[in-house]
Design an enzyme around this catalytic site. Structure first.
Site, PDB file in Angstrom:
ATOM      1  N   THR A 137     152.521  84.428  91.424  1.00  0.00           N
ATOM      2  CA  THR A 137     151.295  84.490  90.624  1.00  0.00           C
ATOM      3  C   THR A 137     150.586  82.994  90.658  1.00  0.00           C
ATOM      4  O   THR A 137     151.203  81.877  90.865  1.00  0.00           O
ATOM      5  CB  THR A 137     151.789  84.451  88.876  1.00  0.00           C
ATOM      6  OG1 THR A 137     152.531  85.521  88.794  1.00  0.00           O
ATOM      7  CG2 THR A 137     150.632  84.336  87.943  1.00  0.00           C
ATOM      8  N   SER A 143     147.885  89.882  87.725  1.00  0.00           N
ATOM      9  CA  SER A 143     148.021  91.338  87.803  1.00  0.00           C
ATOM     10  C   SER A 143     147.464  91.742  89.020  1.00  0.00           C
ATOM     11  O   SER A 143     148.137  92.478  90.111  1.00  0.00           O
ATOM     12  CB  SER A 143     147.130  92.189  86.739  1.00  0.00           C
ATOM     13  OG  SER A 143     147.659  91.814  85.503  1.00  0.00           O
ATOM     14  N   ILE A 168     156.029  79.768  86.832  1.00  0.00           N
ATOM     15  CA  ILE A 168     157.100  80.111  87.833  1.00  0.00           C
ATOM     16  C   ILE A 168     158.348  79.863  87.170  1.00  0.00           C
ATOM     17  O   ILE A 168     158.693  78.743  86.730  1.00  0.00           O
ATOM     18  CB  ILE A 168     157.042  79.271  89.169  1.00  0.00           C
ATOM     19  CG1 ILE A 168     155.771  79.526  89.703  1.00  0.00           C
ATOM     20  CG2 ILE A 168     158.212  79.562  90.059  1.00  0.00           C
ATOM     21  CD1 ILE A 168     155.237  81.102  89.918  1.00  0.00           C
ATOM     22  N   ARG A 283     170.999  93.982  51.334  1.00  0.00           N
ATOM     23  CA  ARG A 283     170.108  93.664  50.260  1.00  0.00           C
ATOM     24  C   ARG A 283     169.656  94.547  49.430  1.00  0.00           C
ATOM     25  O   ARG A 283     169.271  95.807  49.574  1.00  0.00           O
ATOM     26  CB  ARG A 283     168.637  93.166  51.370  1.00  0.00           C
ATOM     27  CG  ARG A 283     167.395  92.833  50.526  1.00  0.00           C
ATOM     28  CD  ARG A 283     167.466  91.425  49.904  1.00  0.00           C
ATOM     29  NE  ARG A 283     166.263  91.092  49.513  1.00  0.00           N
ATOM     30  CZ  ARG A 283     166.051  89.864  48.718  1.00  0.00           C
ATOM     31  NH1 ARG A 283     167.208  89.211  48.456  1.00  0.00           N
ATOM     32  NH2 ARG A 283     164.893  89.766  48.141  1.00  0.00           N
ATOM     33  N   GLU A 378     156.435  90.216  85.241  1.00  0.00           N
ATOM     34  CA  GLU A 378     156.692  91.160  85.995  1.00  0.00           C
ATOM     35  C   GLU A 378     155.785  92.364  85.940  1.00  0.00           C
ATOM     36  O   GLU A 378     156.098  93.517  86.376  1.00  0.00           O
ATOM     37  CB  GLU A 378     158.088  91.469  86.147  1.00  0.00           C
ATOM     38  CG  GLU A 378     159.069  90.363  86.295  1.00  0.00           C
ATOM     39  CD  GLU A 378     160.412  90.661  86.861  1.00  0.00           C
ATOM     40  OE1 GLU A 378     160.690  91.598  87.674  1.00  0.00           O
ATOM     41  OE2 GLU A 378     161.127  89.523  86.629  1.00  0.00           O
TER      42      GLU A 378
END
Ligand SMILES: Cc1cc2nc3c(=O)[nH]c(=O)nc-3n(C[C@H](O)[C@H](O)[C@H](O)COP(=O)(O)OP(=O)(O)OC[C@H]3O[C@@H](n4cnc5c(N)ncnc54)[C@H](O)[C@@H]3O)c2cc1C
Length: 397
Positions: A137, A143, A168, A283, A378
């Site tokens: 990237t 993308s 990274i 609860r 990813e």
């Protein structure tokens, strides 16, 4: 509320094999005793847990799919996915470290490295003596990764890389980097992906400049750092795979990595589900446990079902990969479903815990923050949709 360690076996419909138990048993003990107690503190301090990562190397978790000949555990992909899920259920940051180290840098060298490269780099990666980082990237290309501007100029016996990368993982702590760079312009009639090459770059290479680690929404104890290449000299023998054709390997590496990111989403969601289920039974409001209200219990039902469905997709993609069959679409589906189900489970858990869900001590907010990355890294949700649609429609063309 103490960090929980939900049982993986409770979530599975099959018995683990003896080999799976041999690696998961010690790992679970380690996660319970060494990782879980400090997960929240590391989220607050953001300190990278190098000692824990080294210990994971000793447990065989840092070279999961590295062949035994190069010092790895040579595990099948389903076992790797279960391990990633298990680590995510305890510590998302550590999980991203493990998943990215195994699938991206190390996975790329396993996939495309020649014999000399495998012998030179894989043993140290498999033991976590060195951590792996993978630079695809860039500030201007995420993308649309083929739009990268980093270039590697051919100078005969070496290449000179200039450009930059962003986001990274292991960018600061990495000892071995796989860097993608354009060596050639696309040939006529070829796509923009043509002409991109991969290089293995040692962490101490002059010209590899690490920037300031990013401050993130979650995954605080995972290292995310920009890189700059200032006339970075790389010997020609460090070219990884075929010159100009690395993008095909990049896509294959990401296919494999996406199975892991899907598993990571499931692990984080599973931890949130368990916390929410216990809480809903304990609860009381209006004189009875809140779990007795369908508005609450139906959320539990949805979380359990969606996570289970996602796990099935992860294990299907893993089985296809191990069988050597096409798995691009299955991996995209596993990643999409695992990450969306994981984030939604964490969000439901916050809702079920009410005000406590918004308080750090109760952990579900950390799980949500950590899980949110799985819908981006990813390949975003939208990119998974593109891949699934493309692969599905291909059948009718
Ligand atoms: C914590 C973290 C760790 C990371 N680790 C690494 C790493 O180790 N190595 C590495 O190389 N990268 C890494 N990344 C980068 C990551 O893979 C990218 O951030 C991701 O692929 C998205 O790219 P982008 O951020 O540039 O977003 P963009 O590509 O700019 O997308 C922005 C938005 O537009 C949407 N969009 C873009 N194109 C389309 C389209 N055609 N159709 C529909 N929607 C579209 C996207 O889905 C998204 O919602 C990491 C990121 C983070 C946050």
């Amino acid at each position: 509320m103490a960090t929980t360690l939900p049982a993986l076996e409770d979530a599975l419909w099959f018995d683990l094999s003896a080999d799976q138990k041999a690696i998961l048993g010690p790992l679970k003990d380690f996660l319970r005793s060494e990782v879980a107690p400090g997960a929240r503190e590391r989220d607050e301090t953001g300190v990278f847990p190098m000692a824990l990562v080294k210990q994971l190397g000793e447990l065989g978790v840092m070279g999961m799919q590295v062949p035994e000949a190069y010092g790895g555990a040579e595990l099948d992909t389903a076992t790797m996915a279960l391990i990633i899920e298990e680590i995510a259920a305890v510590d998302g940051s550590l999980c991203l470290t493990v998943a990215s180290h195994n699938s991206l840098c190390t996975g790329h060298i396993v996939l495309a490295g020649n014999e000399a490269q495998k012998r030179a780099y894989l043993p140290a990666l498999a033991t976590a003596e060195k951590l792996g980082a993978w630079g695809l990237t860039e500030p201007g290309s995420g993308s649309d990764a083929a739009g990268m501007r980093t270039r590697a100029e051919d100078r005969g016996d070496h290449f000179v890389i200039s450009g930059s990368k962003i986001f990274i993982t292991q960018g600061t702590v990495g000892g071995t980097y796989v860097i993608l760079a354009r060596t050639d312009d696309p040939r006529p009639g070829k796509s923009a992906a043509d002409g991109i090459s991969a290089f293995v770059v040692p962490g101490d290479a002059p010209g590899l400049v690490r920037g300031k680690p990013e401050e993130k929404l979650g995954l605080h104890a995972s290292d995310t750092t920009p890189l700059t290449f200032e006339d970075l000299v790389v010997p020609a023998e460090n070219l990884l795979g075929v010159r100009g054709e690395a993008f095909r390997d990049v896509m294959a590496v990401l296919d494999g990595g996406r199975i892991g990111i899907g598993a990571m989403g499931i692990g984080l969601g599973r931890a949130a589900l368990e916390i929410a289920a216990k809480y809903a039974l304990e609860r009381e409001q209006f004189g009875r446990p809140i779990a007795h209200n369908q508005g609450v219990s139906f959320k539990i039902a949805e979380m359990a079902t969606e996570l289970e469905a996602a796990r099935l997709l992860v294990l299907k993609a893993a089985a296809l990969k191990d069988a050597g069959r096409p798995f691009t679409m299955a991996a995209a589906q596993a990643k999409l479903k695992g990450s969306v189900a994981g984030v939604r489970a964490c969000d439901h858990a916050i809702q079920i815990l009410g005000g406590y869900g918004y308080i750090r001590e109760y952990e579900v907010e950390r799980l949500w923050r950590d899980a949110r990355l799985t819908r981006i890294g990813e390949g975003t949700d939208e990119i998974q949709h593109l891949i699934i649609a493309r692969e599905y429609l291909r059948r009718f063309r």
